[in-house]
Structures are given as C-alpha cells and as structure tokens.
Design a protein around this motif. Structure first.
Motif, PDB file in Angstrom:
ATOM      1  N   ARG A 243       0.824  -1.211   0.000  1.00  0.00           N
ATOM      2  CA  ARG A 243       0.000   0.000   0.000  1.00  0.00           C
ATOM      3  C   ARG A 243       0.856   1.258   0.000  1.00  0.00           C
ATOM      4  O   ARG A 243       0.571   2.222  -0.722  1.00  0.00           O
ATOM      5  CB  ARG A 243      -0.934  -0.009   1.202  1.00  0.00           C
ATOM      6  CG  ARG A 243      -2.117  -0.959   1.058  1.00  0.00           C
ATOM      7  CD  ARG A 243      -2.921  -1.045   2.327  1.00  0.00           C
ATOM      8  NE  ARG A 243      -3.438   0.254   2.742  1.00  0.00           N
ATOM      9  CZ  ARG A 243      -3.924   0.506   3.956  1.00  0.00           C
ATOM     10  NH1 ARG A 243      -3.931  -0.446   4.879  1.00  0.00           N
ATOM     11  NH2 ARG A 243      -4.380   1.701   4.252  1.00  0.00           N
ATOM     12  N   ASN A 247       1.045   3.947  -3.090  1.00  0.00           N
ATOM     13  CA  ASN A 247       0.762   5.354  -2.795  1.00  0.00           C
ATOM     14  C   ASN A 247       1.873   6.257  -3.325  1.00  0.00           C
ATOM     15  O   ASN A 247       1.629   7.297  -3.940  1.00  0.00           O
ATOM     16  CB  ASN A 247       0.588   5.534  -1.295  1.00  0.00           C
ATOM     17  CG  ASN A 247      -0.445   6.575  -0.944  1.00  0.00           C
ATOM     18  OD1 ASN A 247      -1.449   6.714  -1.636  1.00  0.00           O
ATOM     19  ND2 ASN A 247      -0.203   7.325   0.119  1.00  0.00           N
ATOM     20  N   GLY A 254      -3.355   6.741  -5.433  1.00  0.00           N
ATOM     21  CA  GLY A 254      -3.710   5.333  -5.515  1.00  0.00           C
ATOM     22  C   GLY A 254      -4.016   4.934  -6.955  1.00  0.00           C
ATOM     23  O   GLY A 254      -4.322   5.780  -7.806  1.00  0.00           O
ATOM     24  N   GLN A 294      -6.459  -5.838   0.424  1.00  0.00           N
ATOM     25  CA  GLN A 294      -5.393  -4.889   0.090  1.00  0.00           C
ATOM     26  C   GLN A 294      -5.752  -4.076  -1.151  1.00  0.00           C
ATOM     27  O   GLN A 294      -5.506  -2.862  -1.202  1.00  0.00           O
ATOM     28  CB  GLN A 294      -4.091  -5.659  -0.134  1.00  0.00           C
ATOM     29  CG  GLN A 294      -2.849  -4.805  -0.100  1.00  0.00           C
ATOM     30  CD  GLN A 294      -1.596  -5.675  -0.116  1.00  0.00           C
ATOM     31  OE1 GLN A 294      -1.277  -6.279  -1.130  1.00  0.00           O
ATOM     32  NE2 GLN A 294      -0.904  -5.726   1.012  1.00  0.00           N
ATOM     33  N   ALA A 298      -6.079  -0.064  -1.225  1.00  0.00           N
ATOM     34  CA  ALA A 298      -5.098   0.660  -2.035  1.00  0.00           C
ATOM     35  C   ALA A 298      -5.733   1.481  -3.150  1.00  0.00           C
ATOM     36  O   ALA A 298      -5.159   2.489  -3.580  1.00  0.00           O
ATOM     37  CB  ALA A 298      -4.100  -0.330  -2.642  1.00  0.00           C
TER      38      ALA A 298
END
Length: 407
Positions: A243, A247, A254, A294, A298
């Motif tokens: 993540r 980022n 994202g 996830q 994300a």
C-alpha cells in the motif's frame, strides 16, 4: 480411456474410466490433444471447493479434434476446436445477454438445489469443477463429451499450434474479462495482484485496453520477471509495504483500478492472512482474501476493483465500510468466455498476445499427479503446465531457462 481423477484432498490419480458417449443431439466427442492445469484446479486439490466426489474427472482447459457429433451439433468430424470452460445453452435469459457463465439451463436439476442454497441462485455449469457446477466430466482425459457443442467451441485454423490457442479455453478470456471489468480509461494506472497465468494475461489486456501503467504484485521471481517482460512495473510484496509503495508510485492518489487475480488462497505473513489461515484450518471460514482487502484499501477514491480470482464461500473481515466510503465500483464473476472467443482468436492471429512464454512444462497425461504436486508446491518453477494425452509417461519437457530470461 485414461483420465485425471480427484480422489480427495491432495489426491490426484490417473485412472481407466469409461469412454464418453453422445447423450444429447447437441453433443460432440473430442479427442483431447492438449489440456492444462489451471490455478483454480488447485482449489480443488486443496479441498476448498464443495461438491467434489471421489473419481470425478477434472480439468477445464482443453482442446482437441472432433471425433463424433450428435445430430444437433454444428461441428464436423476432424475439426480442431478449443472448448470454453463454461457450459452454456446459448438461448436462456442470461445467454441472450451474453452472460454465458450464468447459463440457467446447463446445470442439471439434480445438482441445482445445493448450488442455489449456497449461492442464492443456481450456478452456471463448467467442465470438471464439482457437482455445484453440474458434475460434468472434465477435459484432463483422452476424450471428453462436449454438451451444447453448437454454442461454445472455437474452430481453430490448422496453421495455429495448440500452445498458441489452448488458453482461449479459460485464462486468456479471463484475463481480458478482468481488464474489461476494470473499465480502464486511457492512461490509467492499473494494479494487478497475482502474476500467475491469469494475472499475466490481465497485464497484457490492460495495456492493450489503454492503461498507461500496470503495476504487478507477487513474490515469485519467475512470475515477476515474466510480468516485467510484458511491460509491467513490479512489486515483490515480501520486500515492500504494497500500500505504501502504490501510494508513492501514484503521487498519493492510488491506482485507478485494482485487479485481484489471486482469489481465495492468498499467500503472505500479514496478521490478517495468518488469522485467515488459522480459521480456514478449523473450518470457520472458507476464504483467505488478503489480496482483495489490500486491493480495496489501495484503490483510489472513486476507483474500480475487478475480481477474476476465484472465491467459493464466505469471507471474514471484508472491508465493506472502506469500499462504500471510497465510492468504489466492484465487478466480478466467472468469465463469459463465448462472448470474447472470436475477438481474442483474431488478436492471437494478429500477434497482440504472448500466449506461450508462461508455459513452463509439457508433460504426459499419465504424469498428472506428479505435475499437480509440482504446481502446488513449486510455483516459481512451474508457471503453467500443459498435459498431452498420448505422450509416454515421464516425458516431461521443461522450457529452457534462457527462454524465460529478460530480453
């Protein structure tokens, strides 16, 4: 004939079984020339899919030569065809909407009740994949009966080798469907969890549909290398916080679209996945959806999540609040293979897909039990296995490492 049979958890054997016969005018009988072990076959191997019975013939990725046809079939003896893993009538409410994997007629009445109880509605039928999906014999065999043969099979020109087109049966259209479901816009950043065969075709599909960047997430070096060769940026989730890395790579926004090509058996030593593994062992849950969690966390606000990975039951700790608050769009489902077959065959002929670099091994059908063990435990070295009926037992052919090397 000889066929690959499921005998219980982690028990696969090649047995002599009765030859298939025409039972409906729309049937055809195929002599199988190539059949592959799919990642979703490992869910059967691990015992996570309900409705399997000892002796069931497995396999849903196959192609071959037509040797017998019913009076209602449109196929002709001698034709080479690839058969979609979905069994579809072509004329029900769902088939008419090109939602072939949701066919309402192909799942026989004797198997519909359990399927409807578990899923809310009866599932569409599939080859070699439990009695919840019809109990049809699969294609990891010398011969196979193909119901509704006037709807699904794709006729293959003689100049195309089996390896070039075999994956039209499942994983190529599944990767394409995954990318289509992500509603990719020109220049999008797309993150793909899982660089197995479906993930690799998803990467290619996303780029063909206009993605500006594809970021592939896995931990097997060979799979990550293949993903990079196909044009993806790569993340090894054992080396980075996924993540945080996504980022940083997207300027804090994202990915525009996140695609879960992992499904119900996520790997990893994160706290949530460790807890999932414990709960699976005591049968309190059926899924390990770490990759999907996830992906949802994300994905950018207002983004899209596509789920081609197989899930079979009920998931724990699902981030429903995060999905809702971020305004994400989610699309999933088994692939309506017949919807895409003609288009994808033309794209293969035009050289738009690399359909062979993921193949790591060819082996005899008689070596299926050993190949399942390798596929289950050595996924860095065994990226895709094609079984060939007629090859002598022990005739395993591995792709040379140089063929996997970076260009």
């Amino acid at each position: 004939m000889r066929a690959v049979t499921w005998q219980g958890r982690h028990k696969i054997s090649v047995e002599t079984v009765p030859d298939p016969e025409i039972v409906n005018p729309r049937d055809a009988i195929l002599r199988v020339t190539s059949t592959a072990i799919c990642g979703s076959d490992l869910h059967l191997y691990d015992g996570f899919i309900p409705g399997m019975r000892a002796g069931d013939i497995v396999g849903h990725e196959f192609m071959g030569e037509v040797v017998e046809v019913g009076s209602g079939s449109t196929l002709k003896k001698g034709q080479r065809v690839v058969v979609p893993f979905t069994i579809s009538c072509g004329s029900c409410f769902f088939c008419e909407k090109q939602q072939y994997s949701a066919c309402d007629n192909s799942n026989p009445s004797e198997t519909r009740d359990a399927s409807e109880l578990l899923m809310g509605h009866a599932m569409g039928a599939a080859f070699g994949y439990a009695h919840l999906t019809g109990g049809y014999a699969g294609g990891q065999a010398e011969y196979v009966r193909v119901p509704y043969s006037d709807v699904g099979p794709v006729i293959i020109p003689d100049d195309l080798p089996d390896d070039d087109v075999l994956f039209l049966s499942d994983i190529l259209p599944t990767g394409w469907h995954a990318a289509v479901n992500a509603d990719i816009e020109p220049g999008d950043t797309v993150a793909v969890w899982g660089c197995g065969p479906v993930g690799l075709f998803t990467i290619q599909s996303a780029l063909l549909l206009g993605a500006g960047r594809v970021i592939a997430i896995d931990h097997f070096p060979a799979r990550l290398r293949l993903a990079r060769q196909l044009g993806a940026e790569i993340l090894d989730y054992t080396q980075v916080d996924v993540r945080e890395a996504l980022n940083e790579m997207t300027g804090g926004i994202g990915p525009d679209a996140c695609i879960d090509c992992v499904g119900m058996e996520s790997h990893g030593f994160t706290p949530d996945n460790i807890l999932d593994q414990v709960k699976v062992q005591i049968y309190s849950v059926t899924e390990r959806p770490h990759a999907l969690r996830q992906a949802i966390l994300a994905c950018r606000k207002g983004g899209r999540v596509s789920i081609p990975g197989v899930y079979g039951g009920f998931a724990d700790k699902f981030p429903l609040g995060q999905l809702m608050e971020k305004g994400l769009t989610v699309k999933s489902g088994q692939t309506p293979v017949q919807k895409y077959s003609g288009e994808l065959l033309k794209m293969i002929q035009d050289g738009k897909f690399d359909t062979t670099s993921l193949v790591s091994h060819h082996a005899a059908l008689e070596d299926a039990a050993e190949m399942y063990r390798h596929w289950h435990g050595e996924q860095n070295d065994y990226t895709k296995i094609i079984l060939k009926p007629g090859l002598e037992k022990g005739a395993v052919q591995a792709r040379k490492e140089s063929e996997h090397a970076d260009a």
